[in-house]
Design a protein around this motif. Structure first.
Motif, PDB file in Angstrom:
ATOM      1  N   LEU A  56       0.833  -1.195   0.000  1.00 44.28           N
ATOM      2  CA  LEU A  56       0.000   0.000   0.000  1.00 44.28           C
ATOM      3  C   LEU A  56       0.869   1.247   0.000  1.00 44.28           C
ATOM      4  O   LEU A  56       1.859   1.330   0.727  1.00 44.28           O
ATOM      5  CB  LEU A  56      -0.900   0.012   1.241  1.00 44.28           C
ATOM      6  N   LYS A  57       0.477   2.201  -0.802  1.00 41.43           N
ATOM      7  CA  LYS A  57       1.205   3.463  -0.899  1.00 41.43           C
ATOM      8  C   LYS A  57       0.782   4.362   0.258  1.00 41.43           C
ATOM      9  O   LYS A  57      -0.411   4.551   0.499  1.00 41.43           O
ATOM     10  CB  LYS A  57       0.884   4.137  -2.236  1.00 41.43           C
ATOM     11  N   ARG A  58       1.771   4.895   0.967  1.00 45.03           N
ATOM     12  CA  ARG A  58       1.529   5.836   2.055  1.00 45.03           C
ATOM     13  C   ARG A  58       2.303   7.117   1.758  1.00 45.03           C
ATOM     14  O   ARG A  58       3.478   7.061   1.396  1.00 45.03           O
ATOM     15  CB  ARG A  58       1.995   5.266   3.393  1.00 45.03           C
ATOM     16  N   VAL A  59       1.643   8.257   1.911  1.00 44.21           N
ATOM     17  CA  VAL A  59       2.277   9.550   1.688  1.00 44.21           C
ATOM     18  C   VAL A  59       2.205  10.325   2.994  1.00 44.21           C
ATOM     19  O   VAL A  59       1.122  10.540   3.540  1.00 44.21           O
ATOM     20  CB  VAL A  59       1.570  10.342   0.558  1.00 44.21           C
ATOM     21  N   ASP A  60       3.387  10.752   3.504  1.00 43.80           N
ATOM     22  CA  ASP A  60       3.396  11.499   4.763  1.00 43.80           C
ATOM     23  C   ASP A  60       3.116  12.976   4.504  1.00 43.80           C
ATOM     24  O   ASP A  60       2.924  13.403   3.359  1.00 43.80           O
ATOM     25  CB  ASP A  60       4.700  11.277   5.538  1.00 43.80           C
ATOM     26  N   LYS A  62       4.972  15.462   4.455  1.00 38.48           N
ATOM     27  CA  LYS A  62       5.992  16.138   3.641  1.00 38.48           C
ATOM     28  C   LYS A  62       5.960  15.669   2.189  1.00 38.48           C
ATOM     29  O   LYS A  62       6.769  16.096   1.378  1.00 38.48           O
ATOM     30  CB  LYS A  62       7.376  15.894   4.228  1.00 38.48           C
ATOM     31  N   GLY A  63       5.053  14.743   1.855  1.00 37.76           N
ATOM     32  CA  GLY A  63       4.939  14.247   0.491  1.00 37.76           C
ATOM     33  C   GLY A  63       5.831  13.055   0.184  1.00 37.76           C
ATOM     34  O   GLY A  63       5.896  12.620  -0.960  1.00 37.76           O
ATOM     35  N   ASN A  64       6.519  12.534   1.182  1.00 35.28           N
ATOM     36  CA  ASN A  64       7.376  11.360   0.980  1.00 35.28           C
ATOM     37  C   ASN A  64       6.513  10.109   0.850  1.00 35.28           C
ATOM     38  O   ASN A  64       5.599   9.891   1.649  1.00 35.28           O
ATOM     39  CB  ASN A  64       8.354  11.189   2.144  1.00 35.28           C
TER      40      ASN A  64
END
Length: 176
Positions: A56-60, A62-64
Motif C-alpha cells: 500500500l502506498k503511504r504519503v506522509d 511532507k509528500g514522501n
C-alpha cells in the motif's frame, strides 16, 4: 535480354554464397549454417534488480512516499497499491511494461492522461508501458481502488526489454 543477364548474375552469386543450394539441405543444417550473429549494442547493460517491494502506498505530510508491504489490499476507495523496484547500479531512463491480471473485469478502467495503456478483450488484463526517469535506479507504479474494482487474487508482472524482472501476487479483500 538484360533481365536474363541480371537473373544469371544473381543466380550465380547466390550459388557461390550458398543462398541457393545445388542439392537439398536438411532444415536443421540451414538454421545452423545461415545464422548471422548480430553484435549486441555497446551501450546495453544487463539490468539487475536489487530490491522489489509491493504494498500500500503511504504519503506522509511532507509528500514522501513509502510502501507498507502487504499482499492483502483492502477494497477501500482511495487506497493505492503498487510496486517499487530498485535497479542495481542504474541511472537514466527506463522503458518498462507492466501487465496486471485481475480475477474478473472491473466496472471501469482508468489511467492518467498520456499513458500507453491497453487491455485485453475480456477486460481482465491490462498492459501499461512507460518510459520513466530513474536517477537513483528506482521505478514504480501504483493503482488506486475505485468503485467496481474486483476482489480476489491479482498478479502484476513487470518487464524491462521484454525480460520479466519481477512478479507480485496479491489479493484485494473486502473491508469488514
Amino acid at each position: 535480354m538484360r533481365i536474363w543477364a541480371t537473373i544469371a548474375v544473381l543466380a550465380s552469386s547466390w550459388l557461390m554464397f550458398g543462398i541457393i543450394a545445388s542439392e537439398p539441405i536438411a532444415a536443421n543444417s540451414i538454421v545452423v549454417q545461415n545464422v548471422i550473429p548480430f553484435p549486441s549494442p555497446t551501450n546495453a547493460k544487463q539490468i539487475t534488480v536489487s530490491s522489489a517491494l509491493f504494498g500500500l502506498k503511504r504519503v506522509d505530510t511532507k509528500g514522501n512516499v513509502t510502501i507498507f508491504q502487504t499482499t492483502k489490499v483492502p477494497l477501500q476507495e482511495g487506497n493505492a497499491y503498487g510496486w517499487r523496484i530498485k535497479l542495481k547500479d542504474y541511472q537514466g531512463e527506463v522503458k518498462w511494461r507492466e501487465v496486471l491480471h485481475l480475477p474478473k473485469p472491473p466496472e471501469s478502467w482508468g489511467t492518467d492522461n498520456g499513458e500507453d495503456f491497453s487491455m485485453s478483450a475480456d477486460g481482465m488484463t491490462s498492459v501499461t508501458r512507460r518510459t520513466q526517469s530513474a536517477p537513483d535506479g528506482v521505478i514504480e507504479n501504483f493503482w488506486t481502488i475505485t468503485p467496481g474494482d474486483p476482489v480476489g487474487k491479482h498478479r502484476i508482472e513487470v518487464y524491462i526489454d521484454d525480460r520479466l524482472i519481477s512478479t507480485f501476487e496479491f489479493e484485494i479483500i473486502p473491508v469488514k
